[in-house]
Design an enzyme around this catalytic site. Sequence first.
Site, PDB file in Angstrom:
ATOM      1  NE  ARG A 237      19.574-114.683  14.965  1.00 17.47           N
ATOM      2  CZ  ARG A 237      19.577-115.853  13.972  1.00 17.47           C
ATOM      3  NH1 ARG A 237      20.262-116.712  14.638  1.00 17.47           N
ATOM      4  NH2 ARG A 237      19.268-115.629  12.918  1.00 17.47           N
ATOM      5  CD  GLU A 266      27.333-114.973  16.641  1.00 11.43           C
ATOM      6  OE1 GLU A 266      27.502-115.249  15.024  1.00 11.43           O
ATOM      7  OE2 GLU A 266      26.473-115.551  17.173  1.00 11.43           O
ATOM      8  CG  HIS A 284      25.821-118.509  14.628  1.00 15.65           C
ATOM      9  ND1 HIS A 284      25.338-117.194  14.885  1.00 15.65           N
ATOM     10  CD2 HIS A 284      24.837-119.299  13.981  1.00 15.65           C
ATOM     11  CE1 HIS A 284      24.076-117.243  14.640  1.00 15.65           C
ATOM     12  NE2 HIS A 284      23.702-118.542  13.992  1.00 15.65           N
TER      13      HIS A 284
END
Length: 313
Positions: A237, A266, A284
Site C-alpha cells: 500500500r 493513484e 498497481h
Amino acid sequence: MGRKVLATPRSFGTGSQGAADLLARRGFDLRLNPYGRILTKAEMIREIRDAEAVIVGVDPLDQEVLSQAERLKLISKYGVGTDNIDAAYAAQRGIRITTTVGANTEAVADYAFTLMLAAARRVIPIDRACRGGDWTKTLTVDVHGSTLGLIGLGHIGKAVARRAKGFDMKIMAYDHLRDEDFAVRHGITYVDTLQTLIEQADFVSLHLPLNEHTRHLIGPREFETMKETAVLINTARGGLIDETAMLEALKAGRIWGAGLDVFEREPPDLEDLHTLDNLVIGSHCAASTRHAVENMGMMAVRNVIQHLCGEEG
C-alpha cells in the site's frame, strides 16, 4: 431483472467469463465499472445505490458511500487490502466483508522480485539509453548474495522469501506475528526492531496492511539510516511510505533506488516520479496476471454466492 452485483475492478472478467457466468446462473445482475478507472466517491455512490453486493478493488467505500447503499449486504474484496473500506461502519450496518486471500500471492511476489531486479540493475534507464544509441556500460548493484529485509512475513512475504533463496540471499524479517517454523525451514532471521532491519538490509520489501500504525512507516529517519546502496520495494500500500521523504532520498542519492507499484494517490501527482532514473513505478498492477485475475474473480464471486445464497459457488 436479477439482484444487482457491482464489480469495480477493471481487470474483473478480462481473462475469462467464468466468474460472470457463475453469477448469471444464480440469477444475479452483474454491473461492471463503466468508467475504465478507479471510481470517485460520487460515482461510487451512484453505482452502488441499489446493489446487494459489491466486488471492489481500491475504490472508496467509506461511511459516506456505504450510507447510501441501503440494500448492500456484502463487500467482496478483490484482493486482501481493506484500507479503502470503513470496516467499523460496515460492521455496524451488518455488511459482511470478505477477501480473496491467496488468489494473487504468487503474481504479487513475482512482481516484487521484478521491481527488485529492475531497480538494482537500472534496467529501465539502460533500456532507454540503448534505444537512443547509447551503449555505455552502467555499473549497478548485486541482488545475488545480498541481504533482503521483509517487513511483513505473511503469504506474499513468504512467497518473496522463497524466490530470494534462489538468489542465495540472506533473509531477515520484521513482523509482530511470527511463523517460527517457516523461518527455520527457510533460513530467515527475525529481528526485534524495524530499525535493525532498515540499517542492515540491502533490499527492503514491504508486505503489510495500511492502518493507523503503519502509515508512513518508512519516513525521513528510515531513509537516513538505510544503506546508500539500499533498494526499497513496495507492492503493498502506498501510504506505508512517506513519498516526499522518499523522493528527497532518491534525488540526494541517499539510497540506491526504489520500485513502487502503489502510491498514496493513484495515479500519483508527484512530478519527480517521471524524472528519476533510480525509481521504477507501476500502476498497481502486481496482481494483474491472467491466472491471478481469474483466481480473484472466481473467489470474489464465490464469496458473493456463499454469503447471499448460502451455498458454495
